[in-house]
Design a protein around this motif. Structure first.
Motif, PDB file in Angstrom:
ATOM      1  N   GLY A  54       0.822  -1.203   0.000  1.00  0.00           N
ATOM      2  CA  GLY A  54       0.000   0.000   0.000  1.00  0.00           C
ATOM      3  C   GLY A  54       0.857   1.256   0.000  1.00  0.00           C
ATOM      4  N   ILE A  55       0.228   2.359   0.285  1.00  0.00           N
ATOM      5  CA  ILE A  55       0.926   3.649   0.329  1.00  0.00           C
ATOM      6  C   ILE A  55       1.776   3.700   1.591  1.00  0.00           C
ATOM      7  CG2 ILE A  55       0.602   6.161   0.497  1.00  0.00           C
ATOM      8  CD1 ILE A  55      -0.268   5.030  -2.223  1.00  0.00           C
ATOM      9  N   LEU A  62       2.675  13.038   4.120  1.00  0.00           N
ATOM     10  CA  LEU A  62       2.959  14.173   3.239  1.00  0.00           C
ATOM     11  C   LEU A  62       1.704  14.597   2.480  1.00  0.00           C
ATOM     12  CD1 LEU A  62       5.034  16.152   2.077  1.00  0.00           C
ATOM     13  CD2 LEU A  62       5.650  14.377   0.402  1.00  0.00           C
ATOM     14  N   ALA A  63       0.967  13.655   1.923  1.00  0.00           N
ATOM     15  CA  ALA A  63      -0.268  13.977   1.196  1.00  0.00           C
ATOM     16  C   ALA A  63      -1.278  14.639   2.131  1.00  0.00           C
ATOM     17  CB  ALA A  63      -0.855  12.715   0.572  1.00  0.00           C
ATOM     18  N   ASP A  64      -1.375  14.147   3.356  1.00  0.00           N
ATOM     19  CA  ASP A  64      -2.304  14.736   4.329  1.00  0.00           C
ATOM     20  C   ASP A  64      -1.878  16.148   4.714  1.00  0.00           C
ATOM     21  OD1 ASP A  64      -3.743  12.353   4.269  1.00  0.00           O
ATOM     22  OD2 ASP A  64      -2.946  11.630   6.204  1.00  0.00           O
ATOM     23  N   GLN A  65      -0.578  16.387   4.823  1.00  0.00           N
ATOM     24  CA  GLN A  65      -0.088  17.736   5.131  1.00  0.00           C
ATOM     25  C   GLN A  65      -0.457  18.698   4.009  1.00  0.00           C
ATOM     26  OE1 GLN A  65       4.058  16.748   5.703  1.00  0.00           O
ATOM     27  NE2 GLN A  65       3.850  16.709   7.936  1.00  0.00           N
ATOM     28  N   ILE A  66      -0.279  18.267   2.780  1.00  0.00           N
ATOM     29  CA  ILE A  66      -0.625  19.113   1.635  1.00  0.00           C
ATOM     30  C   ILE A  66      -2.131  19.367   1.617  1.00  0.00           C
ATOM     31  CG2 ILE A  66      -0.731  19.191  -0.893  1.00  0.00           C
ATOM     32  CD1 ILE A  66       2.000  17.626  -0.804  1.00  0.00           C
ATOM     33  N   ALA A  67      -2.922  18.319   1.835  1.00  0.00           N
ATOM     34  CA  ALA A  67      -4.380  18.462   1.824  1.00  0.00           C
ATOM     35  C   ALA A  67      -4.852  19.443   2.902  1.00  0.00           C
ATOM     36  CB  ALA A  67      -5.047  17.101   2.014  1.00  0.00           C
ATOM     37  N   ILE A  94       2.622  10.944  -4.233  1.00  0.00           N
ATOM     38  CA  ILE A  94       1.418  11.667  -3.789  1.00  0.00           C
ATOM     39  C   ILE A  94       0.272  11.449  -4.768  1.00  0.00           C
ATOM     40  CG2 ILE A  94       0.429  13.951  -3.334  1.00  0.00           C
ATOM     41  CD1 ILE A  94       3.318  14.718  -2.354  1.00  0.00           C
ATOM     42  N   SER A  95       0.594  11.319  -6.052  1.00  0.00           N
ATOM     43  CA  SER A  95      -0.455  11.106  -7.051  1.00  0.00           C
ATOM     44  C   SER A  95      -1.179   9.782  -6.838  1.00  0.00           C
ATOM     45  CB  SER A  95       0.136  11.161  -8.468  1.00  0.00           C
ATOM     46  OG  SER A  95       0.849   9.969  -8.773  1.00  0.00           O
ATOM     47  N   ARG A  96      -0.587   8.871  -6.092  1.00  0.00           N
ATOM     48  CA  ARG A  96      -1.167   7.548  -5.863  1.00  0.00           C
ATOM     49  C   ARG A  96      -2.069   7.517  -4.626  1.00  0.00           C
ATOM     50  NH1 ARG A  96      -1.744   4.934  -9.793  1.00  0.00           N
ATOM     51  NH2 ARG A  96      -1.692   3.014  -8.598  1.00  0.00           N
ATOM     52  N   THR A  97      -2.097   8.593  -3.837  1.00  0.00           N
ATOM     53  CA  THR A  97      -2.906   8.608  -2.616  1.00  0.00           C
ATOM     54  C   THR A  97      -4.362   8.909  -2.960  1.00  0.00           C
ATOM     55  OG1 THR A  97      -2.486  10.967  -2.179  1.00  0.00           O
ATOM     56  CG2 THR A  97      -0.943   9.370  -1.212  1.00  0.00           C
ATOM     57  N   LYS A  98      -5.246   8.570  -2.042  1.00  0.00           N
ATOM     58  CA  LYS A  98      -6.675   8.832  -2.227  1.00  0.00           C
ATOM     59  C   LYS A  98      -6.949  10.323  -2.087  1.00  0.00           C
ATOM     60  CE  LYS A  98      -8.503   4.404  -1.624  1.00  0.00           C
ATOM     61  NZ  LYS A  98      -7.692   3.775  -2.604  1.00  0.00           N
ATOM     62  N   GLY A  99      -8.000  10.772  -2.751  1.00  0.00           N
ATOM     63  CA  GLY A  99      -8.353  12.184  -2.682  1.00  0.00           C
ATOM     64  C   GLY A  99      -7.525  13.001  -3.650  1.00  0.00           C
ATOM     65  N   THR A 100      -7.650  14.279  -3.518  1.00  0.00           N
ATOM     66  CA  THR A 100      -6.931  15.210  -4.400  1.00  0.00           C
ATOM     67  C   THR A 100      -6.283  16.299  -3.555  1.00  0.00           C
ATOM     68  OG1 THR A 100      -9.004  16.404  -4.726  1.00  0.00           O
ATOM     69  CG2 THR A 100      -8.410  14.793  -6.411  1.00  0.00           C
ATOM     70  N   PRO A 101      -5.161  15.978  -2.899  1.00  0.00           N
ATOM     71  CA  PRO A 101      -4.570  16.943  -1.964  1.00  0.00           C
ATOM     72  C   PRO A 101      -4.150  18.257  -2.601  1.00  0.00           C
ATOM     73  CG  PRO A 101      -3.083  15.084  -2.333  1.00  0.00           C
ATOM     74  CD  PRO A 101      -4.383  14.745  -2.985  1.00  0.00           C
ATOM     75  N   TRP A 102      -3.841  18.237  -3.892  1.00  0.00           N
ATOM     76  CA  TRP A 102      -3.367  19.449  -4.565  1.00  0.00           C
ATOM     77  C   TRP A 102      -4.496  20.296  -5.157  1.00  0.00           C
ATOM     78  CZ3 TRP A 102       1.582  20.835  -4.133  1.00  0.00           C
ATOM     79  CH2 TRP A 102       2.555  19.859  -3.932  1.00  0.00           C
TER      80      TRP A 102
END
Length: 184
Positions: A54-55, A62-67, A94-102
């Motif tokens: 998994g991730i 990192l993805a959660d921090q950006i989100a 980050i592109s592989r994580t769920k959601g769209t943090p960016w």
């Protein structure tokens, strides 16, 4: 507004990186905010690793921090006329994580480089790599610190007045968009 959250990504892992100095100087000039430097010491992206495990936790953090951020600073060195593998790897993960943090996130790109162009090519490449994620990429003013080894005082502050003015203007614009993003 004092409760803004600002995340900084530095495409160089080197402790004495002038891109880290630039990112920290940008955060200081951004003004009052909770600042977090994202950790880009991630495993190399590998689809097999992702399938098996998994991730990775560090990627999700990192993805959660950006989100959760109101705005993001990306300071990127220029390695062989492009972005560093460290930054590209982080973007790939980050592109592989769920959601769209960016998505719709205000993002300011800047660079410090040894050459006389200050990292113009790396900024163009960083914009191309970020575009699929649909952030709000600020178009300027461009901050490209050339001959970077000579642009800092002993406290790690930018000494070139033209670069400092451009950085102030960019951070003012980023702050404006961060406040607007939060209000939306």
């Amino acid at each position: 507004m004092t409760d803004l959250k600002l995340v900084g990504l530095c495409g160089s892992l080197r402790g004495a990186s002038t891109n880290r100095l630039l990112m920290l100087e940008a955060a200081r000039r951004f003004g009052e905010a909770e600042f977090i430097e994202g950790d880009l010491r991630l495993p190399l992206y590998d689809g097999d690793l992702e399938d098996q495990s998994g991730i990775p936790e560090a990627v999700q953090i990192l993805a959660d921090q950006i989100a959760a951020a109101d705005a993001v600073i990306v300071a990127t060195p220029e390695y062989n006329k492009g972005i560093s593998g460290v930054l590209k790897n982080a973007l790939d993960w980050i592109s592989r994580t769920k959601g769209t943090p960016w998505a719709n996130k205000p993002v300011a790109i800047m660079s410090a480089a040894a050459g006389r162009a200050g990292g113009e090519r790396t900024q163009n490449m960083a914009r191309l790599c970020l575009t699929p994620f649909r952030p709000l990429l600020l178009t300027g003013p461009e901050v490209m610190v050339a001959a970077t080894s000579k642009q800092w005082d002993d406290q790690g502050r930018l000494i070139n007045e033209l670069n400092a003015k451009a950085l102030d203007d960019l951070m003012q614009a980023l702050r404006h968009h961060a406040v607007a993003h939060r209000s939306a």
